[in-house]
Structure formats: structure tokens, C-alpha cells
Design a protein around this motif. Structure first.
Motif, PDB file in Angstrom:
ATOM      1  N   GLU A  92       0.823  -1.202   0.000  1.00 46.72           N
ATOM      2  CA  GLU A  92       0.000   0.000   0.000  1.00 46.72           C
ATOM      3  C   GLU A  92       0.864   1.262   0.000  1.00 46.72           C
ATOM      4  OE1 GLU A  92      -2.479  -0.266   3.394  1.00 46.72           O
ATOM      5  OE2 GLU A  92      -3.751  -1.868   2.589  1.00 46.72           O
ATOM      6  N   ARG A  93       2.016   1.200   0.671  1.00 46.92           N
ATOM      7  CA  ARG A  93       2.877   2.384   0.794  1.00 46.92           C
ATOM      8  C   ARG A  93       3.901   2.498  -0.331  1.00 46.92           C
ATOM      9  NH1 ARG A  93       2.639   5.175   5.696  1.00 46.92           N
ATOM     10  NH2 ARG A  93       0.857   4.438   6.915  1.00 46.92           N
ATOM     11  N   LEU A  94       4.180   1.403  -1.023  1.00 45.09           N
ATOM     12  CA  LEU A  94       5.216   1.412  -2.056  1.00 45.09           C
ATOM     13  C   LEU A  94       4.953   2.414  -3.172  1.00 45.09           C
ATOM     14  CD1 LEU A  94       7.777   0.232  -3.349  1.00 45.09           C
ATOM     15  CD2 LEU A  94       6.355  -1.572  -4.340  1.00 45.09           C
ATOM     16  N   PRO A  95       3.727   2.544  -3.725  1.00 47.59           N
ATOM     17  CA  PRO A  95       3.528   3.506  -4.818  1.00 47.59           C
ATOM     18  C   PRO A  95       3.893   4.936  -4.444  1.00 47.59           C
ATOM     19  CG  PRO A  95       1.672   1.993  -4.693  1.00 47.59           C
ATOM     20  CD  PRO A  95       2.516   1.739  -3.474  1.00 47.59           C
ATOM     21  N   ALA A  96       3.574   5.365  -3.233  1.00 47.54           N
ATOM     22  CA  ALA A  96       3.875   6.735  -2.829  1.00 47.54           C
ATOM     23  C   ALA A  96       5.383   6.974  -2.805  1.00 47.54           C
ATOM     24  CB  ALA A  96       3.273   7.010  -1.449  1.00 47.54           C
ATOM     25  N   THR A  97       6.132   6.052  -2.203  1.00 47.93           N
ATOM     26  CA  THR A  97       7.583   6.208  -2.147  1.00 47.93           C
ATOM     27  C   THR A  97       8.207   6.089  -3.531  1.00 47.93           C
ATOM     28  OG1 THR A  97       7.669   5.335   0.106  1.00 47.93           O
ATOM     29  CG2 THR A  97       9.705   5.275  -1.164  1.00 47.93           C
ATOM     30  N   ALA A  98       7.723   5.140  -4.336  1.00 47.62           N
ATOM     31  CA  ALA A  98       8.294   4.932  -5.671  1.00 47.62           C
ATOM     32  C   ALA A  98       8.102   6.162  -6.550  1.00 47.62           C
ATOM     33  CB  ALA A  98       7.661   3.703  -6.316  1.00 47.62           C
ATOM     34  N   GLU A  99       6.918   6.754  -6.526  1.00 49.82           N
ATOM     35  CA  GLU A  99       6.679   7.937  -7.352  1.00 49.82           C
ATOM     36  C   GLU A  99       7.493   9.123  -6.872  1.00 49.82           C
ATOM     37  OE1 GLU A  99       2.110   6.906  -8.830  1.00 49.82           O
ATOM     38  OE2 GLU A  99       2.505   8.687  -7.606  1.00 49.82           O
ATOM     39  N   LEU A 100       7.624   9.283  -5.571  1.00 49.71           N
ATOM     40  CA  LEU A 100       8.436  10.376  -5.033  1.00 49.71           C
ATOM     41  C   LEU A 100       9.896  10.224  -5.444  1.00 49.71           C
ATOM     42  CD1 LEU A 100       8.744  12.859  -3.215  1.00 49.71           C
ATOM     43  CD2 LEU A 100       8.979  11.299  -1.267  1.00 49.71           C
ATOM     44  N   VAL A 101      10.441   9.021  -5.308  1.00 49.13           N
ATOM     45  CA  VAL A 101      11.837   8.775  -5.681  1.00 49.13           C
ATOM     46  C   VAL A 101      12.025   8.921  -7.186  1.00 49.13           C
ATOM     47  CG1 VAL A 101      13.643   7.003  -5.777  1.00 49.13           C
ATOM     48  CG2 VAL A 101      12.314   7.323  -3.683  1.00 49.13           C
ATOM     49  N   LEU A 102      11.063   8.451  -7.971  1.00 44.14           N
ATOM     50  CA  LEU A 102      11.161   8.549  -9.424  1.00 44.14           C
ATOM     51  C   LEU A 102      11.222  10.004  -9.880  1.00 44.14           C
ATOM     52  CD1 LEU A 102      11.071   7.155 -12.205  1.00 44.14           C
ATOM     53  CD2 LEU A 102       8.575   7.297 -12.102  1.00 44.14           C
ATOM     54  N   VAL A 103      10.352  10.840  -9.345  1.00 43.92           N
ATOM     55  CA  VAL A 103      10.341  12.255  -9.722  1.00 43.92           C
ATOM     56  C   VAL A 103      11.623  12.943  -9.258  1.00 43.92           C
ATOM     57  CG1 VAL A 103       9.162  14.455  -9.385  1.00 43.92           C
ATOM     58  CG2 VAL A 103       7.836  12.387  -9.746  1.00 43.92           C
ATOM     59  N   ALA A 104      12.064  12.655  -8.038  1.00 49.38           N
ATOM     60  CA  ALA A 104      13.289  13.270  -7.531  1.00 49.38           C
ATOM     61  C   ALA A 104      14.509  12.860  -8.355  1.00 49.38           C
ATOM     62  CB  ALA A 104      13.484  12.887  -6.063  1.00 49.38           C
ATOM     63  N   ALA A 105      14.589  11.573  -8.714  1.00 54.11           N
ATOM     64  CA  ALA A 105      15.709  11.102  -9.525  1.00 54.11           C
ATOM     65  C   ALA A 105      15.683  11.742 -10.911  1.00 54.11           C
ATOM     66  CB  ALA A 105      15.665   9.578  -9.641  1.00 54.11           C
ATOM     67  N   GLY A 106      14.480  11.842 -11.491  1.00 53.26           N
ATOM     68  CA  GLY A 106      14.378  12.477 -12.803  1.00 53.26           C
ATOM     69  C   GLY A 106      14.796  13.936 -12.772  1.00 53.26           C
TER      70      GLY A 106
END
Length: 327
Positions: A92-106
Motif C-alpha cells: 500500500e505504501r510502495l507507490p507513494a515512495t516509488a513515485e516520489l523517488v522517481l520524480v526526484a531522480a528524474g
């Protein structure tokens, strides 16, 4: 290449077994889980029955083997705090962290590489000096201070962006995303800036240093002597050699983004895995802490393996050395 891949996979397996051992030992040093699962007035027989159902009456090596087997299947037991499967909580929590990290890395790549090239090609310009000063400030400031300043300016003073939460999300299968709503995208801006700032300044300074070093090499002098244009020299030859160490550092720092996400999620009350981990630490929820440790370690190991493979693909010298060692 195949031999290198096999060696890396074997090393990764041993690393994950060591991490699993550390996570397993957390259960031994964080108190008796039976005390958290039975009433205070439970009898000795009831406690022993719970201990037997949990397998705590078995030898340590049997418990460790069972823990590794279940962890490999994504089963980390029940959360002591929520009384729910830990794997469901993490999913349940993985999508929030994954999207945050993805945007920050980009953001760190899209902004860091061009800024690094700009400061390398114009080392004496005023804009370069200003960017160097800002990058030094960005590296020096603690991330939570940056987050508080962003909230103060853009949420409190200007009122442009939300200061907490994830906004409205849309369920796409089991994945919940904020990319498809306006409030979700607006909620991503401040935490992603906070999370990427350190990585952005690091990549910018690394690209600048590497590109200035490459521009001083003999191959670049020969390219100039052949009459190649500055554009071809800078972007076809120099940049290609510059990006090899950048990929390595970025891959390592990508795991760091996941670790730093704990602070970002705490400051912005972002409902990700980092916030779940902080709650687990406060409650002493060992199954969640152990699962988080194993999952983050798996992500680190996977990213490092991919980066090593990319390094071999991009650097011909490593392929030649690997071929020689094979013979």
C-alpha cells in the motif's frame, strides 16, 4: 559478461542472506513478541501455545531458515501494531515512495547534467560562480531544513502548493498514483524538490569536474586538431566519457534517495514506506522494521548490479579485461 553477471548474482545472494540475518536478529533483541500478542493476564500455557504457533520454540537456525524462506516469498508475518500482513502494508505504501523517488531522480538528472555541462564549458562566467555557490549551499543544508523553508515560502507565504499529504490519487489496479490528478501532481512538487536537491548538486558538481578533466585529455586535443566543431567535441566525445562515472554515482545515490525519503516523508507527512518505518520504530513493530530493511537492501543490491552491468556495457576497457580474464 555472463561470468560477471553470475558472480554479481552470487555476491548479491550472500549480501541478502547477511541482511536477512540482521533483520532476523532484530526479533531476538527487541523483546519477546509473545508479550505483544497476548493479554497481560495470560497464563503460562497460553504463552507457550502462542510461542509454539510462532515457531519460537525451535532452534535459532531453524527459525532463521524459516524466516529466509518466508521472506523470499514476500511473507514477513503480521504487523504487531496493525495486526495486518506486513506485505500488504508495504504494498500500500510502495507507490507513494516509488513515485516520489522517481520524480526526484528524474529532476536530479534532467537539471544536474545540463547545469554541470554549462558550468564546465563556461568556468569563469558569473552564472557558473552563482551556480557553484548555490550548489555548495544545497549540499551543506540539512534536508529537513530545506523542506521547512520550502513549506514556509510556497505553502505558508505564497499559498501555491500543499504542505503535506499526497493529494488525490487514482487506483490503477493495485497501484495508487498521483500522476493523474492535479492535486496529486501539486503535492509531489515540494517533497520531490527537497529529496532531489542534494543529488542534483552532487551530479552537477560531478559532471562539471569530470567534463573539465576530459576536455584536458589528449583525445580532445586531437579532435580539435582534426577540425571538429566545438559542439561535436563537447557532446559527442567529452560528454560520453563524462557520463560513465556519473552513471555509477547516480546508481549508488538512487538507493540513497530511498533512504533519505524517510526524512522527506516525515516532513511532508507523505504516506510512503519511510513514514511506515518511522511509525514502526516508535511502536517497536519489529516485523515491519525487518521487512523494510530487507526490501530496501534488495533495492540497493538490484540497483548496484544494474549499474555494474551498465558500466561494463559503456566502458569497452572493462569488456576487454573481462575477456582476458576469462581466457
Amino acid at each position: 559478461m555472463l561470468g560477471f553477471l553470475v558472480r554479481r548474482i552470487v555476491q548479491s545472494v550472500f549480501v541478502m542472506l547477511a541482511v536477512a540475518l540482521i533483520a532476523f536478529m532484530m526479533f531476538r533483541f527487541m523483546g519477546d513478541p509473545v508479550n505483544s500478542m497476548v493479554a497481560e493476564n495470560a497464563t503460562v500455557a497460553e504463552r507457550e501455545d502462542v510461542r509454539a504457533r510462532l515457531g519460537l520454540d525451535q532452534p535459532l537456525y531453524v527459525q532463521y531458515a524459516r524466516f529466509v524462506t518466508r521472506a523470499a516469498q514476500g511473507d514477513f508475518g503480521l504487523s504487531w501494531r496493525n495486526a495486518r500482513p506486513v506485505s500488504n502494508l508495504l504494498a500500500e505504501r510502495l507507490p507513494a515512495t516509488a513515485e516520489l523517488v522517481l520524480v526526484a531522480a528524474g529532476l536530479s538528472l534532467v537539471l544536474g547534467i545540463p547545469l554541470g555541462i554549462l558550468t564546465a564549458l563556461r568556468p569563469r562566467a558569473f552564472s557558473t560562480q552563482a551556480l557553484q555557490f548555490l550548489s555548495l549551499v544545497g549540499i551543506s543544508l540539512p534536508t529537513f531544513v530545506t523542506g521547512i523553508l520550502l513549506i514556509l515560502v510556497f505553502s505558508v507565504w505564497l499559498g501555491w502548493l500543499p504542505s503535506y499529504g499526497r493529494g488525490t490519487v487514482v487506483d490503477v489496479g493495485w497501484w495508487s498514483t498521483g500522476f493523474l490528478t492535479v492535486t496529486g501532481l501539486k503535492a509531489l512538487i515540494l517533497p520531490s524538490i527537497m529529496l532531489c536537491l542534494f543529488q542534483l548538486t552532487l551530479i552537477m558538481r560531478l559532471v562539471r569536474a569530470e567534463m573539465m578533466e576530459v576536455l584536458r585529455t589528449d583525445c580532445i586535443k586531437f579532435a580539435r586538431a582534426r577540425g571538429l566543431s566545438d559542439r561535436a567535441i563537447h557532446f559527442r566525445h567529452a560528454l560520453k566519457n563524462t557520463l560513465i562515472p556519473v552513471i555509477t554515482i547516480f546508481g549508488l545515490q538512487l538507493g540513497g534517495l530511498i533512504a533519505f525519503a524517510i526524512i522527506t516523508e516525515t516532513v511532508f507527512q507523505w504516506p510512503g514506506m519511510g513514514a511506515l518505518f518511522i511509525q514502526a520504530v516508535g511502536f517497536g513493530d519489529v516485523p515491519v522494521m525487518a521487512a523494510y530493511l530487507v526490501l530496501v537492501s534488495l533495492i540497493f543490491v538490484t540497483i548496484n548490479t544494474i549499474v555494474d552491468l551498465l558500466y561494463v556495457v559503456l566502458d569497452p576497457r572493462l569488456r576487454v579485461e573481462g575477456t582476458r580474464s576469462a581466457h
